[in-house]
Design an enzyme around this catalytic site. Structure first.
Site, PDB file in Angstrom:
ATOM      1  CG  ASN A   1      58.738  41.096  -7.350  1.00 37.04           C
ATOM      2  OD1 ASN A   1      57.889  41.809  -7.870  1.00 37.04           O
ATOM      3  ND2 ASN A   1      59.143  41.245  -6.099  1.00 37.04           N
TER       4      ASN A   1
ATOM      5  CG  ASP B   1      58.892  35.354   0.286  1.00 36.52           C
ATOM      6  OD1 ASP B   1      58.233  36.172   0.965  1.00 36.52           O
ATOM      7  OD2 ASP B   1      58.394  34.631  -0.592  1.00 36.52           O
TER       8      ASP B   1
END
Ligand code: C5P
Length: 397
Positions: free
Chosen positions: A207, A276
């Site tokens: 990310n 996640d």
């Protein structure tokens, strides 16, 4: 502030006696350990008289271990200072050895480590010494000095240990938290940076987190006196001064690193952008392009923050919420469902601050209050946030 002073065998050991006095003048508690060689230069009794505590000189000393054993001593320390640090001690530290008391304590402590090298100028310049120091710096060790000048052996050049007053000044410049702040001695764990979840040996899901905000928060908490361990995903940032750093790559590794330490901390700040989901079964070999489509099955990662906050006696737990919509609703929901003491919410994406930027703004929420921190550079914002965390932490304890 508890300072563990390790003295190794060089003529500069005599200066360490004055150092103990100066650190105590700053309200630091000092305990001294010595290598066997150091005792040839200065008597342990000198350090005992100046520190007000018995001095340890051996690792395998049954009488001393019956008192504060070496693991307790390692946990007691807020900072570890090795002064003088000889070329031999530096080499053993770089190799990760634990063959005497000071090197063992360095491996057994989470406290930030400072070295004050002292050696002949030729030994200082030797590539072996410089390589060892580079390795140690890469692990977040702070090197104070050495000074340049005439040496006990008659040489002239770099390698003199800094004078005690200079050492205290260098220590304070590198680690302003040494002067007492509102979080003095508060054991703190901070997560920062992105995680990388492997798809195959060369590719990962990542990310856009740079780690800047988390690193700035770790620095700011240390400046307020906290004893900070930073668990960091991969970033391009240097280790903050006065902070112990543990590097991890995946969410699973971050989870393990946090869970191994969380029972020994008072404050937990989760600033990492943790994935996640992770690929269910990373390919053992590089995935080849064959079909027009590739389907990767993902499985959930553990929620580190929620797990920490749900422990039977959790630390004071602070989370972050990075959102692209309905910022406050989502942040409040996280505060409640994860049972946090505070949450710092910020917009990401669009034109606001957030990932990969040096400016940011935060809305900080806690169960019965809130504060807006307007757009400003992340380092300044982190200081404001750290002050707010300290205020809430002190009010709750
Ligand atoms: O629920 P969400 O992931 O948006 O919450 C963000 C907060 O939770 C951040 O503080 C982040 O560090 C933390 N977090 C975590 N472990 C995860 C996911 C998020 O600690 N697996």
């Amino acid at each position: 502030m508890n300072i563990l002073l390790g003295v190794s065998g060089g003529i500069a050991a005599y200066k360490a006696a004055d150092l103990v006095r100066r650190l105590r003048e700053r309200d630091c508690a000092v305990r001294v350990v010595m290598t066997a060689a150091a005792t040839a230069f200065v008597s342990p009794l000198t350090f005992q008289a100046l520190s007000g505590h018995p001095v340890r000189t051996a690792l395998l000393d049954p009488a001393a271990e019956a008192g504060m054993d070496h693991i307790e001593l390692a946990r007691w320390a807020d900072r570890v200072l090795l002064a003088p640090a000889t070329a031999d001690l530096i080499a053993r530290l770089a190799a990760g050895l634990a063959d005497d008391l000071p090197t063992t304590l360095v491996l057994a402590t989470a406290a930030p480590l400072y070295l004050a090298p002292a050696m002949n100028q030729q030994m200082w310049r030797h590539p072996a010494t410089q390589e060892n120091l580079e390795r140690l710096r890469g692990r977040g060790v702070q090197v104070l000095g050495p000074g340049v000048g005439s040496q006990a052996c008659g040489d002239h050049g770099p390698g003199r240990m800094l004078e005690p007053a200079e050492l205290v000044a260098a220590l304070l410049a590198a680690d302003p938290g040494l002067d007492s702040g509102p979080l003095t001695g508060v054991r703190t764990l901070v997560t920062a940076g992105p995680t990388r979840e492997p798809l195959d040996p060369v590719r990962y899901l990542g990310n856009r987190s740079s780690g800047r905000m988390g690193y700035a928060v770790a620095t700011a908490l240390a400046e307020l006196g906290a004893r900070v361990t930073l668990v960091s995903g991969p970033t391009a940032l240097p280790s903050p001064a006065g902070v112990a750093r543990v590097d991890v790559e995946t969410a699973g590794e971050m989870h393990a690193a946090v869970l191994a330490r969380v029972d020994a901390v008072d404050l937990f700040v989760a600033a990492a952008a943790v994935a996640d989901y992770r690929p269910a079964a990373p390919a053992p070999q590089k995935i080849k392009k064959a079909d027009a489509e590739l389907v990767v099955r993902l499985v959930r990662n553990p929620d580190i923050l929620a797990e920490v906050a749900a422990r039977p006696s959790p630390p004071f737990t602070v989370g972050f919420a990075a959102e692209t919509d309905r910022l406050e609703d989502h942040a409040l929901a996280k505060l409640r469902t994860k049972r946090l003491r505070m949450i710092a919410a910020n917009w990401v994406g669009a034109t606001e601050g957030g990932f990969e930027r040096s400016d940011n703004a935060l809305t900080v929420l806690w169960p019965d209050g809130r504060r807006e921190l307007p757009m400003m550079p992340k380092t300044q914002l982190a200081r404001e946030l750290a002050l707010l965390i300290a205020e809430r932490y002190v009010a709750s304890s």
